[in-house]
Write a protein that holds these residues in place. Sequence first.
Motif, PDB file in Angstrom:
ATOM      1  N   SER A 310      24.980  33.881  49.808  1.00  0.00           N
ATOM      2  CA  SER A 310      25.224  35.319  49.713  1.00  0.00           C
ATOM      3  C   SER A 310      26.693  35.607  49.981  1.00  0.00           C
ATOM      4  O   SER A 310      27.369  34.842  50.688  1.00  0.00           O
ATOM      5  N   PRO A 311      27.217  36.694  49.448  1.00  0.00           N
ATOM      6  CA  PRO A 311      28.639  36.992  49.652  1.00  0.00           C
ATOM      7  C   PRO A 311      28.964  37.304  51.102  1.00  0.00           C
ATOM      8  O   PRO A 311      28.146  37.898  51.821  1.00  0.00           O
ATOM      9  N   ALA A 312      30.168  36.912  51.516  1.00  0.00           N
ATOM     10  CA  ALA A 312      30.628  37.246  52.863  1.00  0.00           C
ATOM     11  C   ALA A 312      30.900  38.742  52.975  1.00  0.00           C
ATOM     12  O   ALA A 312      30.681  39.352  54.022  1.00  0.00           O
ATOM     13  N   THR A 313      31.377  39.330  51.871  1.00  0.00           N
ATOM     14  CA  THR A 313      31.600  40.774  51.824  1.00  0.00           C
ATOM     15  C   THR A 313      31.608  41.213  50.378  1.00  0.00           C
ATOM     16  O   THR A 313      31.907  40.420  49.470  1.00  0.00           O
ATOM     17  N   ALA A 314      31.276  42.463  50.139  1.00  0.00           N
ATOM     18  CA  ALA A 314      31.300  43.034  48.794  1.00  0.00           C
ATOM     19  C   ALA A 314      31.734  44.482  48.898  1.00  0.00           C
ATOM     20  O   ALA A 314      31.353  45.193  49.829  1.00  0.00           O
ATOM     21  N   ILE A 315      32.542  44.931  47.925  1.00  0.00           N
ATOM     22  CA  ILE A 315      33.045  46.300  47.931  1.00  0.00           C
ATOM     23  C   ILE A 315      32.917  46.902  46.546  1.00  0.00           C
ATOM     24  O   ILE A 315      32.999  46.191  45.536  1.00  0.00           O
ATOM     25  N   LYS A 316      32.712  48.206  46.499  1.00  0.00           N
ATOM     26  CA  LYS A 316      32.794  48.893  45.217  1.00  0.00           C
ATOM     27  C   LYS A 316      34.268  49.003  44.849  1.00  0.00           C
ATOM     28  O   LYS A 316      35.060  49.601  45.571  1.00  0.00           O
ATOM     29  N   ALA A 317      34.626  48.417  43.709  1.00  0.00           N
ATOM     30  CA  ALA A 317      36.043  48.298  43.367  1.00  0.00           C
ATOM     31  C   ALA A 317      36.501  49.312  42.331  1.00  0.00           C
ATOM     32  O   ALA A 317      37.657  49.743  42.339  1.00  0.00           O
ATOM     33  N   HIS A 318      35.621  49.679  41.397  1.00  0.00           N
ATOM     34  CA  HIS A 318      35.987  50.610  40.322  1.00  0.00           C
ATOM     35  C   HIS A 318      34.792  51.496  40.003  1.00  0.00           C
ATOM     36  O   HIS A 318      33.678  51.264  40.493  1.00  0.00           O
ATOM     37  N   GLU A 319      35.021  52.481  39.153  1.00  0.00           N
ATOM     38  CA  GLU A 319      33.950  53.394  38.739  1.00  0.00           C
ATOM     39  C   GLU A 319      33.165  52.832  37.566  1.00  0.00           C
ATOM     40  O   GLU A 319      32.113  53.371  37.210  1.00  0.00           O
ATOM     41  N   THR A 320      33.665  51.770  36.919  1.00  0.00           N
ATOM     42  CA  THR A 320      32.966  51.131  35.806  1.00  0.00           C
ATOM     43  C   THR A 320      33.023  49.613  35.998  1.00  0.00           C
ATOM     44  O   THR A 320      33.493  49.122  37.035  1.00  0.00           O
ATOM     45  N   ASP A 321      32.567  48.857  34.995  1.00  0.00           N
ATOM     46  CA  ASP A 321      32.540  47.400  35.064  1.00  0.00           C
ATOM     47  C   ASP A 321      33.889  46.841  35.507  1.00  0.00           C
ATOM     48  O   ASP A 321      34.939  47.270  35.022  1.00  0.00           O
ATOM     49  N   VAL A 322      33.867  45.856  36.408  1.00  0.00           N
ATOM     50  CA  VAL A 322      35.085  45.163  36.807  1.00  0.00           C
ATOM     51  C   VAL A 322      35.191  43.916  35.932  1.00  0.00           C
ATOM     52  O   VAL A 322      34.534  42.910  36.156  1.00  0.00           O
ATOM     53  N   ASN A 323      36.023  44.004  34.896  1.00  0.00           N
ATOM     54  CA  ASN A 323      36.075  42.961  33.870  1.00  0.00           C
ATOM     55  C   ASN A 323      36.792  41.696  34.317  1.00  0.00           C
ATOM     56  O   ASN A 323      36.365  40.586  33.983  1.00  0.00           O
ATOM     57  N   VAL A 324      37.892  41.851  35.044  1.00  0.00           N
ATOM     58  CA  VAL A 324      38.754  40.707  35.356  1.00  0.00           C
ATOM     59  C   VAL A 324      39.370  40.859  36.741  1.00  0.00           C
ATOM     60  O   VAL A 324      39.576  41.978  37.225  1.00  0.00           O
ATOM     61  N   ILE A 325      39.670  39.719  37.362  1.00  0.00           N
ATOM     62  CA  ILE A 325      40.378  39.707  38.641  1.00  0.00           C
ATOM     63  C   ILE A 325      41.427  38.599  38.624  1.00  0.00           C
ATOM     64  O   ILE A 325      41.342  37.653  37.833  1.00  0.00           O
ATOM     65  N   SER A 326      42.420  38.723  39.505  1.00  0.00           N
ATOM     66  CA  SER A 326      43.449  37.695  39.646  1.00  0.00           C
ATOM     67  C   SER A 326      43.893  37.656  41.104  1.00  0.00           C
ATOM     68  O   SER A 326      44.250  38.682  41.677  1.00  0.00           O
ATOM     69  N   TRP A 327      43.864  36.456  41.687  1.00  0.00           N
ATOM     70  CA  TRP A 327      44.256  36.253  43.081  1.00  0.00           C
ATOM     71  C   TRP A 327      45.709  35.775  43.090  1.00  0.00           C
ATOM     72  O   TRP A 327      46.056  34.792  42.450  1.00  0.00           O
ATOM     73  N   ASN A 328      46.549  36.498  43.819  1.00  0.00           N
ATOM     74  CA  ASN A 328      47.978  36.207  43.837  1.00  0.00           C
ATOM     75  C   ASN A 328      48.247  34.909  44.592  1.00  0.00           C
ATOM     76  O   ASN A 328      47.984  34.818  45.793  1.00  0.00           O
ATOM     77  N   ARG A 329      48.789  33.912  43.919  1.00  0.00           N
ATOM     78  CA  ARG A 329      49.016  32.606  44.546  1.00  0.00           C
ATOM     79  C   ARG A 329      50.309  32.562  45.354  1.00  0.00           C
ATOM     80  O   ARG A 329      50.541  31.620  46.104  1.00  0.00           O
ATOM     81  N   LEU A 330      51.155  33.576  45.201  1.00  0.00           N
ATOM     82  CA  LEU A 330      52.379  33.650  45.997  1.00  0.00           C
ATOM     83  C   LEU A 330      52.240  34.600  47.181  1.00  0.00           C
ATOM     84  O   LEU A 330      53.031  34.532  48.119  1.00  0.00           O
ATOM     85  N   ALA A 331      51.257  35.473  47.111  1.00  0.00           N
ATOM     86  CA  ALA A 331      50.964  36.405  48.213  1.00  0.00           C
ATOM     87  C   ALA A 331      49.445  36.479  48.293  1.00  0.00           C
ATOM     88  O   ALA A 331      48.819  37.355  47.703  1.00  0.00           O
ATOM     89  N   SER A 332      48.847  35.549  49.022  1.00  0.00           N
ATOM     90  CA  SER A 332      47.402  35.321  48.943  1.00  0.00           C
ATOM     91  C   SER A 332      46.559  36.451  49.503  1.00  0.00           C
ATOM     92  O   SER A 332      45.336  36.425  49.372  1.00  0.00           O
ATOM     93  N   CYS A 333      47.172  37.447  50.092  1.00  0.00           N
ATOM     94  CA  CYS A 333      46.405  38.602  50.564  1.00  0.00           C
ATOM     95  C   CYS A 333      46.158  39.609  49.447  1.00  0.00           C
ATOM     96  O   CYS A 333      45.399  40.570  49.641  1.00  0.00           O
TER      97      CYS A 333
END
Length: 476
Positions: A310-333
């Motif tokens: 199960s997920p450690a945490t989950a948040i509502k991110a947008h008002e519609t489908d969240v199509n894509v994500i990208s994790w910043n490899r130079l600023a990991s936060c």
Amino acid sequence: MVRSLKNPKKAKRKNKGSKRGDGSSSSNSTPSMPAKVWQPGVDVLEEGEELQCDPSAYNSLHAFHIGWPCLSFDVVRDSLGLVRTEFPHTIYCVTGTQAHNAPNSIGVFKISNISGKRRELLPSKTSNADTDMDSDSSDSDDDDDVENDGPKAPVFQVRKVFHEGCVNRIRAMTQKPHICASWGDTGHVQIWDVSSHLNAMAESETKISKDATTISNQTPLVKFTGHKDEGYAIDWSPLVPGRLVSGDCKNCIHLWEPASDSTWNVGDKPFVGHTASVEDLQWSPTEPFVFASSSVDKTIAIWDTRTGKSPATAIKAHETDVNVISWNRLASCMLASGSDDGTFSIRDLRMLKEGDSVVAHFQYHKHPITSIEWSPHEASTLAVTSSDNQLTIWDLSLERDEEEEAEFKAKTQEEVHAPTNLPPQLLFVHQGQKDLKELHWHTQIPGMLISTAADGFNILMPSNIESNLPPNAAAS
């Protein structure tokens, strides 16, 4: 949720590019009419007007295709140098076709002799008239255009491997670039070894026709049939060679662990937490057991493989489908996400527990976001593609400086017909591709982007995308 390339036929294209404030301009046959910046979704072409690419907006711009449209591709890491800044350039990529009435394939391609030149950020009238940008804007069905361009024309090589069904998404492993994973519309995830194709192209500089129809048969290393539906979400771990996650349209995520160089153990019990299709997956750049997912259920979830399914945490991110994500490899936060309503957001993951983690939210695009990716060389820069046929580049560190703008205008000594309502963080707008699907920065060539669309690929290097690397930092 926007994915399928609905036109499987080869399409002809015309290059149209743009700079900050949009370097593509509208013009007609009247010499006295000044060129003006084109605003997508705002301006309408009048009769007799046409969009023209401003060559000074690019250090390099090329267009190509491999025959059929490709929904996804990935840049293959090579051994030609960790940081390459001098033209001409060579790149390797893997992609997969979306042909609905013909055999599909994985395409492994090499493009060498990619020419271009560094352009001044403050162009003079003389340099503005310089139109020798080497841009391959040839029609899709004509190979001769490339040949007639002379010695500056890029050299294109491609080798194709039969793939059962359309390729929804494809990713190459960073640590072992000859290993790639494909998600098929058949519901299967497959692992491939394309080393023989990469080696053959590395040893040859001979041009292979872009319309080559030869498709070789090759058995995948692994074919996983445990997903109960097709999917699009897949990502290799940047920290653990061979570790993989794949997510499907039935909300299930499976973890792959390497057992050897050619075998994987895939967990039978999936990670479940979303209530709808898993659209994208991204491993943490610093935590080997942590990954993020986005979903049609409008949420982003963070998972830790050590603490259950199960997920450690989950948040509502947008008002519609969240199509894509990208994790910043130079600023990991920092985690970026793009939605079906055309908005994209930047979150500081350190603030998740406080409830409001959004540090930036943009509503520039009016159609679904189809791809988003942080720059591998600048922590504050990211690129976005949208169904509005725009590729945009953003620098979150920018703020509007009226004195600097006035100084620039005075130095150019020209009237710039540019819109004043653009976000100051908007660094570049590229147009000319139809139905943009995916983009990637080249991790070894600062400032280079590659994008795929219904009418083929573009390689672009905007002239105002600078890095902190010294000019002579090319690695041997």
